[in-house]
Design an enzyme around this catalytic site. Structure first.
Site, PDB file in Angstrom:
ATOM      1  N   LEU A  54       0.843  -1.203   0.000  1.00 49.13           N
ATOM      2  CA  LEU A  54       0.000   0.000   0.000  1.00 49.13           C
ATOM      3  C   LEU A  54       0.881   1.258   0.000  1.00 49.13           C
ATOM      4  O   LEU A  54       1.081   1.891   1.029  1.00 49.13           O
ATOM      5  CB  LEU A  54      -0.929  -0.038   1.218  1.00 49.13           C
ATOM      6  CG  LEU A  54      -2.244   0.740   1.091  1.00 49.13           C
ATOM      7  CD1 LEU A  54      -3.166   0.401   2.258  1.00 49.13           C
ATOM      8  CD2 LEU A  54      -2.086   2.219   0.969  1.00 49.13           C
ATOM      9  N   SER A  55       1.439   1.532  -1.139  1.00 49.26           N
ATOM     10  CA  SER A  55       2.291   2.716  -1.257  1.00 49.26           C
ATOM     11  C   SER A  55       2.224   3.192  -2.698  1.00 49.26           C
ATOM     12  O   SER A  55       2.747   2.536  -3.606  1.00 49.26           O
ATOM     13  CB  SER A  55       3.739   2.366  -0.891  1.00 49.26           C
ATOM     14  OG  SER A  55       4.607   3.358  -1.394  1.00 49.26           O
ATOM     15  N   GLU A  56       1.549   4.300  -2.908  1.00 47.82           N
ATOM     16  CA  GLU A  56       1.399   4.801  -4.283  1.00 47.82           C
ATOM     17  C   GLU A  56       2.746   5.240  -4.833  1.00 47.82           C
ATOM     18  O   GLU A  56       3.015   5.075  -6.015  1.00 47.82           O
ATOM     19  CB  GLU A  56       0.374   5.944  -4.330  1.00 47.82           C
ATOM     20  CG  GLU A  56      -1.069   5.482  -4.238  1.00 47.82           C
ATOM     21  CD  GLU A  56      -1.482   4.964  -2.872  1.00 47.82           C
ATOM     22  OE1 GLU A  56      -0.779   5.266  -1.881  1.00 47.82           O
ATOM     23  OE2 GLU A  56      -2.501   4.258  -2.776  1.00 47.82           O
TER      24      GLU A  56
ATOM     25  N   GLN B 121      -5.939   3.399  -6.929  1.00 47.14           N
ATOM     26  CA  GLN B 121      -7.314   2.997  -6.611  1.00 47.14           C
ATOM     27  C   GLN B 121      -8.350   4.111  -6.821  1.00 47.14           C
ATOM     28  O   GLN B 121      -9.423   3.887  -7.350  1.00 47.14           O
ATOM     29  CB  GLN B 121      -7.337   2.487  -5.179  1.00 47.14           C
ATOM     30  CG  GLN B 121      -8.365   1.435  -4.943  1.00 47.14           C
ATOM     31  CD  GLN B 121      -8.024   0.591  -3.727  1.00 47.14           C
ATOM     32  OE1 GLN B 121      -8.025   1.095  -2.598  1.00 47.14           O
ATOM     33  NE2 GLN B 121      -7.736  -0.678  -3.945  1.00 47.14           N
ATOM     34  N   PHE B 122      -7.998   5.303  -6.389  1.00 45.33           N
ATOM     35  CA  PHE B 122      -8.855   6.480  -6.606  1.00 45.33           C
ATOM     36  C   PHE B 122      -7.946   7.680  -6.863  1.00 45.33           C
ATOM     37  O   PHE B 122      -6.861   7.765  -6.285  1.00 45.33           O
ATOM     38  CB  PHE B 122      -9.726   6.773  -5.371  1.00 45.33           C
ATOM     39  CG  PHE B 122     -10.799   5.750  -5.129  1.00 45.33           C
ATOM     40  CD1 PHE B 122     -12.052   5.874  -5.732  1.00 45.33           C
ATOM     41  CD2 PHE B 122     -10.563   4.659  -4.313  1.00 45.33           C
ATOM     42  CE1 PHE B 122     -13.035   4.916  -5.519  1.00 45.33           C
ATOM     43  CE2 PHE B 122     -11.542   3.703  -4.095  1.00 45.33           C
ATOM     44  CZ  PHE B 122     -12.791   3.830  -4.699  1.00 45.33           C
TER      45      PHE B 122
ATOM     46  N   PRO C 185       0.237  10.671  -2.952  1.00 46.95           N
ATOM     47  CA  PRO C 185       1.558  10.273  -2.441  1.00 46.95           C
ATOM     48  C   PRO C 185       2.564   9.925  -3.541  1.00 46.95           C
ATOM     49  O   PRO C 185       3.750   9.798  -3.265  1.00 46.95           O
ATOM     50  CB  PRO C 185       1.256   9.016  -1.598  1.00 46.95           C
ATOM     51  CG  PRO C 185      -0.202   9.048  -1.335  1.00 46.95           C
ATOM     52  CD  PRO C 185      -0.832   9.771  -2.482  1.00 46.95           C
TER      53      PRO C 185
ATOM     54  N   HIS D  35     -12.951  10.126  -2.809  1.00 43.30           N
ATOM     55  CA  HIS D  35     -13.111   9.185  -3.926  1.00 43.30           C
ATOM     56  C   HIS D  35     -13.601   9.860  -5.205  1.00 43.30           C
ATOM     57  O   HIS D  35     -13.693   9.216  -6.235  1.00 43.30           O
ATOM     58  CB  HIS D  35     -14.098   8.077  -3.529  1.00 43.30           C
ATOM     59  CG  HIS D  35     -13.667   7.335  -2.307  1.00 43.30           C
ATOM     60  ND1 HIS D  35     -14.084   7.683  -1.045  1.00 43.30           N
ATOM     61  CD2 HIS D  35     -12.822   6.301  -2.156  1.00 43.30           C
ATOM     62  CE1 HIS D  35     -13.521   6.884  -0.162  1.00 43.30           C
ATOM     63  NE2 HIS D  35     -12.756   6.032  -0.814  1.00 43.30           N
TER      64      HIS D  35
END
Ligand SMILES: Cc1ncc(C[n+]2csc(CCOP(=O)(O)OP(=O)(O)O)c2C)c(N)n1
Length: 666
Positions: free
Chosen positions: A404-406, A428-429, A435, A474
């Site tokens: 979980l790290s953009e 995801q959105f 980030p 979102h």
């Protein structure tokens, strides 16, 4: 170990720094100087071990000694610092931000000015090594490794932790080489990691070999470097090697080191690895140190002379290489012959989710270099169900969940694209791309700032915009962000058919693309279309006149197209489809006919893309206009959750219609 070569290169590096610091900087011929004095010997030892094809290095501004050991020419390096033609960037970037592309042998990925941004692209390179070797069975990559260098300050950055997570969870062949000189400009290492020793603090990190030493101890540090490289090369997983080295100059040419104090500066001088290396060399290798030093100095002077004689860069080229014009040395797809599949349209109407999935599926089949990844896109099939079933079909090497790290998702994609793969990361959105801003920005500028030596074409799929309801997290669209940045192509399809054509074009292209998937269009009945076939491509920069009319031209894109078509007046509606580039000609021609223009978008109105379009129309159609060009867009606030509130923020059909009437009756 070729100690003579290591001695020569260390002395070359030292001599270059000395000339730059004592002469070129005061003479203002070099404007940015970051000395490597004190860091040279261990870096060059490390470089001498990077002998394999496709060894890839993610380095930083103090890494020139390593680059010299990998084949950087002294003249090119000087020329870059002097902002002359050629070099790393043809005068576009500061000289310390180097790169070294090669078709064979170890390469150095394009560096950037942001501390910590070197880490995740290197992790991407490491993952590419495994993919090329294991999945594509390309033997050239069988023994390659990825190496990343950084100072002790950089271990506090997001990029460091993101890359560490990627490398350790996937057990990648990646070496983190941390040069601890105890200062990040003037900030002491007490602020970067508790107790000042990242190696010690990571000693219990799973899947990470830790090595810790002192660069002034030549035998000790060289055996640690050898051990680290062998460990990673033998496919045992990642390693982190921390070496203490003194920084013998200021952080950069402008830094007087007033924060260090006399005593400290003296102590650092007494720890100079080059001094210890000389002792080691004279004792164990040969007595020819002085003659090597002489040769290094005269070679450096000769190269400086040649660099000073180089022409300044040609200003008429400065707009070249923002987008693909010709292949870069590294990065992007080779010419791939794509199968035609079934070129016939399938008349069944499908929604945009299915259309995107079907296109991804075909392109994954057509090109083994396509990789799809992101959060939850594996077994779950993505939170929007776009990737449903793709992992089952193509396996975990090609379609995979990420940490979980953009920053990690995009940075890794950049490293992969440079290696010749076509990464398709999903964010995801839209809001959660924030980030990854630094990596996205550097990806876009790469071709320009390296003067086409490197490029990183990736296709970033980003869902966003309002859906049944809104909210500040979102429902962001903010497409202007990337239109405003260098090097990005941006598209925002309004329907399933366009999504297929634009996605296929993106996946076969040579430029990075933001592929914006509107959440409302995912399953909107209006956006459902027949699948246009496996060979269907849509060019970028071609708008679509979705409704013809005479009284006004309404220019829009994404989900607003559907709304625009409900406006009852006799208007022409243009769906721009792509925003970078955008179809000026289509807009201008239409406005010249209708004599009135309204731009309608979901992004905030102030400095939204409508402002750019309005300004173009005002200039190009001035003599034709019967009314001022106008805009209607979301107010400058996020989309609210409550549906009634949302209707007050996203312009409704009635509001657009009133605006249209106002302009028509002007
Ligand atoms: C993201 C970012 N923040 C701040 C800076 C300004 N800056 C440049 S170098 C540096 C210190 C880095 O120190 P370290 O990682 O220890 O490497 P060293 O210079 O000591 O070799 C800082 C703060 C930057 N370039 N990038």
């Amino acid at each position: 170990m070729d100690w003579k070569k290591i001695a020569y290169l260390s002395l070359v590096s030292r001599s270059m720094d000395e000339i730059e610091e004592s002469k070129l900087l005061p003479e203002k011929k070099v404007l940015y100087q970051f000395s490597s004095r004190g860091h040279e010997v261990p870096q060059i030892i490390l470089g001498s071990l990077l002998t394999e094809d496709r060894d890839g290095v993610g380095a930083y501004y103090r890494s020139r000694p390593l680059l010299l050991s990998l084949g950087l020419s002294v003249e090119d390096s000087f020329a870059s610092n002097l902002a002359r033609s050629g070099g790393f960037s043809d005068g576009r970037d500061i000289g310390v931000v180097c790169n070294l592309p090669k078709k064979r042998g170890a390469i150095v990925l394009p560096m950037s000015g942001d501390v910590g941004s070197q880490y995740t692209p290197t992790a991407g390179w490491a993952q590419s090594i495994v993919y090329h070797s294991k999945t594509l069975k390309d033997k050239l990559w069988d023994t390659s490794i990825a190496v990343t260098l950084g100072g002790e300050g950089s271990v506090a950055t997001n990029g460091f932790w993101s890359a560490l997570t990627i490398a350790t969870t996937l057990k990648l062949p990646m070496l983190f080489y941390i040069e601890d000189n105890e200062f990040a400009i003037s900030v002491k290492s007490t602020f970067q990691t508790p107790g000042c020793n990242i190696a010690k603090n990571l000693s219990s990190f799973e899947n990470l070999k830790i090595l810790d030493g002192d660069g002034s101890d030549i035998e000790g540090s060289s055996s640690l470097i050898k051990e680290a490289v062998s460990y990673v090369r033998a496919r045992n997983g990642p390693a982190l090697l921390r070496l203490k080295v003194p920084r013998l100059s200021g952080h950069s040419g402008q830094d007087t080191q007033s924060y260090k104090g006399e005593e400290r500066i003296k102590t650092e001088k007494s720890k100079d690895p080059l001094m210890f290396f000389k002792e080691f060399y004279l004792k164990n290798v040969d007595s020819d140190w002085d003659s090597i030093q002489e040769k290094a100095k005269s070679d450096v002077l000769e190269s400086l002379e040649s660099a000073l004689n180089r022409e300044p860069p040609n200003p008429s080229n400065i707009q070249k290489h923002v987008f693909f014009e010709e292949s870069s040395i590294l990065g992007g797809l080779d010419n791939t012959n794509y199968p035609t599949g079934n070129p016939d349209p399938d008349p069944t109407r499908i929604n945009m989710v299915t259309a995107i999935r079907r296109t991804l599926e075909f392109e994954l089949k057509a090109n083994p270099k396509v990789l799809v990844f992101g959060e939850d896109i594996g077994p779950k099939g993505g939170v929007h169900a776009v990737t449903l079933g793709l992992q089952e079909t193509f396996g975990e090497d090609r379609v995979f969940d990420t940490s979980l790290s953009e920053e990690g998702i995009i940075g890794r994609a950049v490293g992969m694209a440079i290696s010749g793969l076509m990464p398709v990361p999903e964010i995801q959105f839209r809001k959660y791309a924030d980030p990854a801003t630094e990596q996205l920005n550097n990806c876009g500028t790469m071709r320009w700032r390296t003067n086409n030596r490197f490029s990183a074409p990736i296709v970033v799929r980003i869902p966003g915009g309002y859906a049944k309801c809104g909210d500040p997290w979102h429902s962001v669209s903010s497409e202007i962000t990337w239109i405003h940045q260098t090097g990005w192509k941006v598209c925002m399809p309004s329907n399933a058919e366009d999504a297929v054509g634009l996605l296929r074009t993106s996946l076969r292209g040579q430029d990075p693309v933001i592929f914006f998937e509107h959440r409302h269009q995912y399953d909107s009945p209006w956006a459902r279309r027949p699948y246009p076939g496996d060979s269907f491509l849509l060019p970028f920069g071609k708008g679509n006149v979705v409704k013809q009319g005479t009284k006004l031209t309404l220019i829009t894109w994404g989900a607003m197209v559907e709304r625009a078509l409900e406006v009852p007046q006799d208007i022409e509606v243009i769906d721009l489809r792509t925003l970078s580039p955008w179809d000026k000609e289509c807009v201008i021609n239409s406005v010249k006919r209708t004599r009135r223009a309204l731009v309608f978008h979901e992004d905030g109105i102030t400095c939204g893309f409508g402002a750019e379009i309005a300004s173009t129309i005002a200039k190009e159609c001035f003599m034709y206009l019967d009314a001022p060009v106008d805009r209607i867009a979301v107010k400058d606030i996020p989309i609210p959750y409550n549906m009634e509130l949302m209707d007050h923020v996203v312009p409704t059909v009635q509001e657009v219609s009133s605006k249209v009437l106002e302009i028509i009756n002007y």
